[in-house]
Design a protein around this motif. Structure first.
Motif, PDB file in Angstrom:
ATOM      1  N   PRO A 174     -33.502  11.864  25.789  1.00  0.00           N
ATOM      2  CA  PRO A 174     -34.747  12.086  26.533  1.00  0.00           C
ATOM      3  C   PRO A 174     -35.928  12.417  25.624  1.00  0.00           C
ATOM      4  CG  PRO A 174     -32.909  13.142  27.650  1.00  0.00           C
ATOM      5  CD  PRO A 174     -32.390  12.685  26.319  1.00  0.00           C
ATOM      6  N   GLY A 175     -35.709  13.255  24.609  1.00  0.00           N
ATOM      7  CA  GLY A 175     -36.790  13.605  23.696  1.00  0.00           C
ATOM      8  C   GLY A 175     -37.222  12.435  22.838  1.00  0.00           C
TER       9      GLY A 175
ATOM     10  N   ASP B 219     -36.780  13.633  12.822  1.00  0.00           N
ATOM     11  CA  ASP B 219     -36.039  14.882  13.020  1.00  0.00           C
ATOM     12  C   ASP B 219     -34.542  14.664  12.829  1.00  0.00           C
ATOM     13  OD1 ASP B 219     -38.309  16.639  14.227  1.00  0.00           O
ATOM     14  OD2 ASP B 219     -38.394  14.759  15.350  1.00  0.00           O
ATOM     15  N   TRP B 220     -34.094  13.430  13.076  1.00  0.00           N
ATOM     16  CA  TRP B 220     -32.681  13.073  12.957  1.00  0.00           C
ATOM     17  C   TRP B 220     -32.563  11.754  12.199  1.00  0.00           C
ATOM     18  CZ3 TRP B 220     -28.610  16.078  14.585  1.00  0.00           C
ATOM     19  CH2 TRP B 220     -28.940  17.174  15.401  1.00  0.00           C
ATOM     20  N   PHE B 221     -31.451  11.611  11.464  1.00  0.00           N
ATOM     21  CA  PHE B 221     -31.243  10.423  10.650  1.00  0.00           C
ATOM     22  C   PHE B 221     -29.874   9.816  10.951  1.00  0.00           C
ATOM     23  CE2 PHE B 221     -34.385  12.974   8.651  1.00  0.00           C
ATOM     24  CZ  PHE B 221     -35.237  12.102   7.985  1.00  0.00           C
TER      25      PHE B 221
ATOM     26  N   ALA C 258     -36.224   9.633  15.250  1.00  0.00           N
ATOM     27  CA  ALA C 258     -35.046   9.356  14.444  1.00  0.00           C
ATOM     28  C   ALA C 258     -35.397   8.287  13.427  1.00  0.00           C
ATOM     29  CB  ALA C 258     -33.879   8.889  15.313  1.00  0.00           C
ATOM     30  N   ALA C 259     -34.638   8.243  12.329  1.00  0.00           N
ATOM     31  CA  ALA C 259     -34.794   7.205  11.313  1.00  0.00           C
ATOM     32  C   ALA C 259     -33.445   6.557  11.065  1.00  0.00           C
ATOM     33  CB  ALA C 259     -35.349   7.793  10.020  1.00  0.00           C
ATOM     34  N   PHE C 260     -33.465   5.287  10.715  1.00  0.00           N
ATOM     35  CA  PHE C 260     -32.252   4.516  10.452  1.00  0.00           C
ATOM     36  C   PHE C 260     -32.054   4.450   8.947  1.00  0.00           C
ATOM     37  CE2 PHE C 260     -30.107   0.176  10.415  1.00  0.00           C
ATOM     38  CZ  PHE C 260     -28.902   0.648  10.909  1.00  0.00           C
ATOM     39  N   ALA C 261     -31.106   5.210   8.422  1.00  0.00           N
ATOM     40  CA  ALA C 261     -30.882   5.313   6.983  1.00  0.00           C
ATOM     41  C   ALA C 261     -29.753   4.378   6.574  1.00  0.00           C
ATOM     42  CB  ALA C 261     -30.576   6.750   6.588  1.00  0.00           C
ATOM     43  N   LEU C 262     -30.105   3.136   6.302  1.00  0.00           N
ATOM     44  CA  LEU C 262     -29.121   2.123   5.932  1.00  0.00           C
ATOM     45  C   LEU C 262     -29.340   1.620   4.508  1.00  0.00           C
ATOM     46  CD1 LEU C 262     -26.747   0.305   6.906  1.00  0.00           C
ATOM     47  CD2 LEU C 262     -28.488  -1.397   7.510  1.00  0.00           C
ATOM     48  N   SER C 263     -30.543   1.102   4.209  1.00  0.00           N
ATOM     49  CA  SER C 263     -30.815   0.478   2.916  1.00  0.00           C
ATOM     50  C   SER C 263     -30.638   1.454   1.763  1.00  0.00           C
ATOM     51  CB  SER C 263     -32.241  -0.088   2.883  1.00  0.00           C
ATOM     52  OG  SER C 263     -32.393  -1.114   3.830  1.00  0.00           O
ATOM     53  N   GLU C 264     -30.170   0.911   0.643  1.00  0.00           N
ATOM     54  CA  GLU C 264     -29.935   1.709  -0.561  1.00  0.00           C
ATOM     55  C   GLU C 264     -30.539   1.005  -1.769  1.00  0.00           C
ATOM     56  OE1 GLU C 264     -25.633   3.528   0.965  1.00  0.00           O
ATOM     57  OE2 GLU C 264     -25.747   2.407  -0.910  1.00  0.00           O
TER      58      GLU C 264
ATOM     59  N   GLY D  83     -34.584   8.330  30.826  1.00  0.00           N
ATOM     60  CA  GLY D  83     -36.022   8.256  31.077  1.00  0.00           C
ATOM     61  C   GLY D  83     -36.661   6.955  30.648  1.00  0.00           C
ATOM     62  N   GLY D  84     -35.866   6.025  30.083  1.00  0.00           N
ATOM     63  CA  GLY D  84     -36.406   4.761  29.617  1.00  0.00           C
ATOM     64  C   GLY D  84     -36.321   3.670  30.660  1.00  0.00           C
ATOM     65  N   THR D  85     -36.552   2.441  30.215  1.00  0.00           N
ATOM     66  CA  THR D  85     -36.508   1.304  31.139  1.00  0.00           C
ATOM     67  C   THR D  85     -35.435   0.287  30.745  1.00  0.00           C
ATOM     68  OG1 THR D  85     -38.296   0.269  29.856  1.00  0.00           O
ATOM     69  CG2 THR D  85     -38.918   1.468  31.848  1.00  0.00           C
ATOM     70  N   ASP D  86     -34.698   0.566  29.655  1.00  0.00           N
ATOM     71  CA  ASP D  86     -33.564  -0.274  29.266  1.00  0.00           C
ATOM     72  C   ASP D  86     -33.963  -1.743  29.247  1.00  0.00           C
ATOM     73  OD1 ASP D  86     -30.997  -0.595  28.387  1.00  0.00           O
ATOM     74  OD2 ASP D  86     -30.092  -0.624  30.379  1.00  0.00           O
ATOM     75  N   ALA D  87     -35.037  -2.048  28.533  1.00  0.00           N
ATOM     76  CA  ALA D  87     -35.612  -3.393  28.554  1.00  0.00           C
ATOM     77  C   ALA D  87     -34.693  -4.419  27.909  1.00  0.00           C
ATOM     78  CB  ALA D  87     -36.958  -3.395  27.841  1.00  0.00           C
ATOM     79  N   ARG D  88     -34.659  -5.582  28.514  1.00  0.00           N
ATOM     80  CA  ARG D  88     -33.967  -6.711  27.909  1.00  0.00           C
ATOM     81  C   ARG D  88     -34.746  -7.185  26.686  1.00  0.00           C
ATOM     82  NH1 ARG D  88     -33.533 -11.392  31.946  1.00  0.00           N
ATOM     83  NH2 ARG D  88     -35.720 -10.873  32.360  1.00  0.00           N
ATOM     84  N   GLN D  89     -34.063  -7.909  25.808  1.00  0.00           N
ATOM     85  CA  GLN D  89     -34.748  -8.439  24.629  1.00  0.00           C
ATOM     86  C   GLN D  89     -35.825  -9.464  25.011  1.00  0.00           C
ATOM     87  OE1 GLN D  89     -34.462  -7.792  21.061  1.00  0.00           O
ATOM     88  NE2 GLN D  89     -33.764  -5.940  22.094  1.00  0.00           N
ATOM     89  N   VAL D  90     -35.613 -10.194  26.092  1.00  0.00           N
ATOM     90  CA  VAL D  90     -36.626 -11.169  26.502  1.00  0.00           C
ATOM     91  C   VAL D  90     -37.926 -10.490  26.912  1.00  0.00           C
ATOM     92  CG1 VAL D  90     -35.020 -13.000  27.138  1.00  0.00           C
ATOM     93  CG2 VAL D  90     -35.640 -11.257  28.835  1.00  0.00           C
TER      94      VAL D  90
END
Length: 410
Positions: free
Chosen positions: A125-126, A177-179, A134-140, A74-81
């Motif tokens: 899709p959600g 909701d997800w990590f 979602a969250a990105f759980a990297l840093s400690e 459902g997205g547009t898969d945008a380029r970084q530019v």
């Protein structure tokens, strides 16, 4: 002619011509949102550091969140530019808006790149529509940009993984909701594993939101994992792919930080120049004084140079160039340090007015600092860039002005 009827901007649209018509339309829509909604509401969003739900829902509804997701979801898969143009437009008026967009990419990139087809069908899709987060759980507590310093341990037990560790400075920790959790394999400390953990997992604790200097609207919190179980099916990529998945997400986030800092710098200069036209000093406008003009000249010149570097970093990422990571570090270092200086100088030009809370530069000033810290501090990137230059110099073609013997013998 009234001011509201005037058209045009101080900084040109020269980079837009490199985008396809569909991409230009996306940027135009983001500009409309910034002008009609996000800019006028930015001060109110910054009043309290709670998640900016209205902003998030608007960006999701308008498909801006979806630029981080594949078309089949459902997205547009945008380029970084394209994404740097979007983030620049949002950063020009509202840090929370820009951070929500870059955060959607950071938190979901590993899912897009490494999840199984079943997980992608279930979640993307959600996430794309903003129905879940979602969250990105990297840093400690003891590891941030240095992924190899992670202490979180992930061990396999049958058809599940068990996680033990702590995470810190996690954006969306209280709303996700997800990590996406990255840690070391218990059986091999050099093997990094990335897994998805649901919010309601047993033994998973989410700490309270922590107050911070700026960037209101995107609160942070800490996470604690105590023997938290998640199915092996929730693994992202293969065992050992966790490091590369994290690095890919960080490279994209660093380019995003650079674009956000530039957007804020552009906005700060626009605000300062408007003030310079109105403010009278010693019988003429502030903008007619040479000292102010010289400050302005440095700001606009360096911003345009930095925009070119960020554009190049985005192009390298889109082209899968092996130097994309180093150029992302260079872009982030240069743009975020410049952004801090420009906002500081713009506030100086506006004097006492710029220091007041009802004037946007006060908010810009507080927000600018985090771009120099998040996703690797400026000092970290200096080390990364310098180390890479020294490494490459050993194997480079000899400069034609030099002799071929050892240079210590000159």
């Amino acid at each position: 002619m009234t001011r509201s009827a005037k058209a045009g901007r101080l900084f040109g649209d020269h980079f837009l011509s490199r985008l396809a018509a569909e991409e230009q339309a996306i940027v135009a829509n983001v500009r409309r949102l910034a002008k009609e909604v996000l800019g006028p509401n930015a001060a109110a969003v910054a009043q309290q550091d709670v998640f900016a739900w209205e902003t998030f829902r608007l960006l999701a509804k308008e498909g801006v969140i979806g630029t981080a997701f594949p078309r089949e979801s459902g997205g547009t898969d945008a380029r970084q530019v394209l994404r740097i143009r979007i983030v620049e437009e949002l950063g020009r008026v509202c840090s929370a808006s820009a951070s929500i967009v870059t955060g959607a990419d950071l938190s979901c990139r590993a899912i897009v790149a490494g999840a199984s087809d079943e997980l992608k069908t279930e979640l993307l899709p959600g996430l794309c529509r903003g129905e879940i987060q979602a969250a990105f759980a990297l840093s400690e507590p003891g590891a941030g940009s240095d992924v190899r310093g992670l202490a979180t341990v992930i061990r396999r037990e049958g058809d599940r993984y068990l996680i033990d560790g702590e995470k810190k400075f996690i954006t969306r920790g209280t709303t996700a909701d997800w990590f996406v959790v990255v840690g070391r394999a218990e059986h091999d400390p050099d093997c990094f594993i990335a897994v998805l953990v649901p919010r309601n997992a047993s033994g998973f604790m989410i700490g309270p939101e922590v107050g911070k200097l700026g960037w209101a609207g995107v609160p942070i919190s800490s996470l604690e994992f105590r023997n938290v179980a998640t199915p092996v099916a929730n693994r992202l990529g293969q065992e050992g792919d966790g490091f590369n998945l994290a690095q890919d997400a960080l490279v994209r986030a660093r380019i995003g930080h650079a674009a956000m800092a530039l957007g804020r710098a552009i906005g700060a200069v626009e605000i300062a120049t408007a003030y310079m036209a109105d403010r009278k000093l010693f019988g003429k406008s502030l903008g007619e004084h040479q000292g102010a003009q010289w400050m302005l000249a440095e700001m606009v010149t360096r911003i345009e140079a930095s925009r070119a570097l960020v554009q190049l970093a985005a192009e390298k990422y889109d082209g899968a160039d092996p130097d994309a990571g180093i150029f992302a570090s260079m872009a982030k270092l240069q743009a975020t340090d410049l952004g801090m200086k420009v906002v500081t100088d713009a506030l100086q030009l506006t004097g006492g007015r710029g220091y007041l809370q009802d004037f946007p530069l006060e908010r810009f000033f507080r927000d600018a600092k985090l771009n120099q810290i998040g996703e690797g501090s400026s000092e970290v990137h200096k080390t990364v860039i310098g180390r890479d230059a020294v490494r490459r110099a050993r194997d480079l073609e000899r400069h034609p002005c030099l002799k071929f013997e050892s240079l210590v013998d000159y």
